[in-house]
Write an enzyme that holds these catalytic residues in place. Structure first.
Site, PDB file in Angstrom:
ATOM      1  N   ASN A 208       0.847  -1.194   0.000  1.00  0.00           N
ATOM      2  CA  ASN A 208       0.000   0.000   0.000  1.00  0.00           C
ATOM      3  C   ASN A 208       0.884   1.246   0.000  1.00  0.00           C
ATOM      4  O   ASN A 208       2.106   1.136   0.029  1.00  0.00           O
ATOM      5  CB  ASN A 208      -0.966  -0.012   1.193  1.00  0.00           C
ATOM      6  N   PRO A 303      -3.716 -11.424  10.471  1.00  0.00           N
ATOM      7  CA  PRO A 303      -4.078 -11.190  11.870  1.00  0.00           C
ATOM      8  C   PRO A 303      -4.202  -9.691  12.110  1.00  0.00           C
ATOM      9  O   PRO A 303      -3.478  -8.905  11.492  1.00  0.00           O
ATOM     10  CB  PRO A 303      -2.871 -11.754  12.637  1.00  0.00           C
TER      11      PRO A 303
HETATM   12  N1  CTP Z   1      -4.114  -2.824  12.066  1.00  0.00           N
HETATM   13  C1  CTP Z   1      -3.378  -3.871  12.577  1.00  0.00           C
HETATM   14  N2  CTP Z   1      -3.398  -5.061  11.928  1.00  0.00           N
HETATM   15  C2  CTP Z   1      -4.139  -5.252  10.830  1.00  0.00           C
HETATM   16  C3  CTP Z   1      -4.900  -4.188  10.303  1.00  0.00           C
HETATM   17  C4  CTP Z   1      -4.858  -2.965  10.935  1.00  0.00           C
HETATM   18  O1  CTP Z   1      -2.687  -3.694  13.576  1.00  0.00           O
HETATM   19  N3  CTP Z   1      -4.126  -6.430  10.232  1.00  0.00           N
HETATM   20  C5  CTP Z   1      -4.126  -1.548  12.794  1.00  0.00           C
HETATM   21  C6  CTP Z   1      -3.497  -0.383  12.080  1.00  0.00           C
HETATM   22  O2  CTP Z   1      -2.130  -0.273  12.406  1.00  0.00           O
HETATM   23  C7  CTP Z   1      -4.307   0.769  12.616  1.00  0.00           C
HETATM   24  C8  CTP Z   1      -5.673   0.182  12.865  1.00  0.00           C
HETATM   25  O3  CTP Z   1      -5.476  -1.211  12.971  1.00  0.00           O
HETATM   26  O4  CTP Z   1      -3.820   1.217  13.860  1.00  0.00           O
HETATM   27  C9  CTP Z   1      -6.711   0.448  11.833  1.00  0.00           C
HETATM   28  O5  CTP Z   1      -6.225   0.185  10.554  1.00  0.00           O
HETATM   29  P1  CTP Z   1      -7.135   0.473   9.286  1.00  0.00           P
HETATM   30  O6  CTP Z   1      -6.377   0.076   8.069  1.00  0.00           O
HETATM   31  O7  CTP Z   1      -7.702   1.853   9.386  1.00  0.00           O
HETATM   32  O8  CTP Z   1      -8.350  -0.481   9.556  1.00  0.00           O
HETATM   33  P2  CTP Z   1      -8.643  -1.945   9.180  1.00  0.00           P
HETATM   34  O9  CTP Z   1      -8.542  -2.788  10.381  1.00  0.00           O
HETATM   35  O10 CTP Z   1      -7.797  -2.337   8.025  1.00  0.00           O
HETATM   36  O11 CTP Z   1     -10.181  -1.860   8.794  1.00  0.00           O
HETATM   37  P3  CTP Z   1     -10.865  -1.424   7.409  1.00  0.00           P
HETATM   38  O12 CTP Z   1     -10.071  -2.032   6.313  1.00  0.00           O
HETATM   39  O13 CTP Z   1     -12.228  -1.984   7.563  1.00  0.00           O
HETATM   40  O14 CTP Z   1     -10.885   0.078   7.376  1.00  0.00           O
END
Ligand code: CTP
Length: 397
Positions: A208, A303
């Protein structure tokens, strides 16, 4: 923390002397007073006028400058400071310091001072590796001189290796640490940062646009407040800051392992843009064109590192902070995300391409807590980091 501190900055004669100008600016932004001393060789790289104009103070250059001597003797000059910083510290200056020579203003000040000295070395990689320089460094370390850097990388002389002057912000952190025991002394903070790379085969991956700039700035700001920082980073565009324990990983699974292996933390900040999925049918060999038509990728969920830590039964950090990267309904989504993941605070930001936040140098965040939220004005990622670190310090100390 640097407000009203007096820094005596000795600028040696190296190609990196121009970075001292940025250092002066950054120190003054933080409220420090900078008294500049320019060596004769330093004057070949930056002009006294630009140094003095940025510092807003008289510049000192000559040991036998009678006007200066009438206003402030060199002994007083070396004692009036809270800290002496040598940047760039050339091989020549380090050799003089190690030998106790005092044949110009800079070396005389360094010999006459009763204050701590922080040196930021900068030189060609072979000069750095030379046994004479290494001997001098060992001697200076034994004498109590503090060092920041050098960094590793391409050098102005075309060679590669250690010898680059530390970045001004890393020098600022080292100055902060040298001057004070910050409010986060003895606290351990874990920070995740950067993107993750999820392999498709040995040569291709899914990634990303995260640059790692915000997470890096946060780790640096925490270190500046005296925290012991474990910095778990994916393949970011920016190098890890100095003064932290950096653990480099590629995938989400490796990031989770590194987080779980880190020492018990008082707080954890999850700034990484972790990939949500990995390729379940990733090939051990390079996928070839032709033959069986177009490849089909099967995804499996990664995870959730933040949720795993936030919901730990034992060993949960006192404060767990997540980030929420959203493109629509930012506050509503982030508020729900905070609850779902079980973290204490969530830093919501709008990463729609039009905001220029992902990969940019600024951020526009809302901090969402259990009992309310704070909408911060758009500011640099460094400023967001400093504000978040200060707020964390209020809670932990
Ligand atoms: N995060 C994490 N592990 C993952 C995904 C996300 O630790 N596998 C953490 C990121 O570091 C951040 C938070 O979760 O602090 C939110 O990440 P974000 O990308 O905004 O959310 P997602 O969990 O990916 O949810 P969505 O894709 O539905 O927005």
């Amino acid at each position: 923390m640097l407000a009203d501190k007096r820094i005596l900055l000795i600028i040696g004669g190296g190609i990196a002397a121009f970075k001292a100008l940025d250092l002066i600016r950054r120190l003054r932004e933080r409220g420090a007073n900078v008294t500049p001393v320019l060596t004769k060789a330093g004057g070949e790289f930056v002009t006294p006028l630009s140094v003095s104009a940025l510092a807003g103070e008289k510049i000192y250059q000559d040991l036998f400058d009678l006007t200066a001597e009438a206003e402030m003797g060199h002994i007083e000059l070396s004692r009036a400071a809270d800290l002496i910083v040598v940047a760039p510290a050339t091989a020549d200056l380090l050799a003089k310091m190690a030998a106790g020579l005092a044949n110009d203003l800079a070396s005389t000040l360094l010999l006459a001072t009763d204050k701590r000295v922080l040196a930021a070395p900068s030189m060609n990689v072979r000069m750095w590796d030379h046994p004479a320089t290494q001997r001098n460094l060992a001697q200076l370390t034994a004498d109590g001189v503090l060092f920041v850097g050098p960094g590793e990388g391409d050098m102005a002389c075309g060679e590669y290796g250690p010898g680059r002057l530390a970045e001004p912000l890393d020098i600022v952190v080292a100055i902060d640490a040298a001057l004070a025991d910050g409010p986060l002394k003895d606290k351990h903070v874990l920070v995740t940062s950067g993107p993750t790379h999820e392999p498709i085969d040995p040569v291709r991956y899914i990634a990303n646009r995260s640059s790692g700039a915000q997470g890096t700035a946060i780790a640096r700001a925490l270190a500046a407040l005296g925290a012991d920082v474990t910095f778990v980073t994916g393949p970011a565009d920016v190098p890890p800051p100095m003064g932290v324990s950096a653990v480099k990983v590629q995938t989400a699974a490796q990031m989770l392992d590194a987080v779980m292996a880190a020492p018990q933390a008082d707080a954890a900040i999850f700034a990484a843009a972790v990939a949500d999925w990995h390729v379940a049918n990733a090939g051990d060999n390079k996928i070839k064109k032709g033959g069986n038509g177009l490849p089909t990728l099967a995804f499996a969920e990664n995870p959730d590192i933040l949720a795993t830590v936030a919901q730990m039964e034992a060993g949960r950090p006192d404060l767990v902070i997540g980030f929420a990267a959203e493109t629509d309904d930012v506050i509503a989504n982030a508020t729900a995300k905070r609850k779902r993941k079980g973290c204490d605070w969530i830093v919501a930001n709008d990463v729609s391409p039009s905001t220029g936040i992902m990969g940019g140098s600024e951020n526009d965040v809302t901090l969402i807590m259990e009992d309310g939220s704070e909408d911060w004005p758009r500011m640099s990622k460094d400023a967001v980091a400093a504000r978040l670190a200060a707020k964390l310090a209020e809670v932990l100390s």
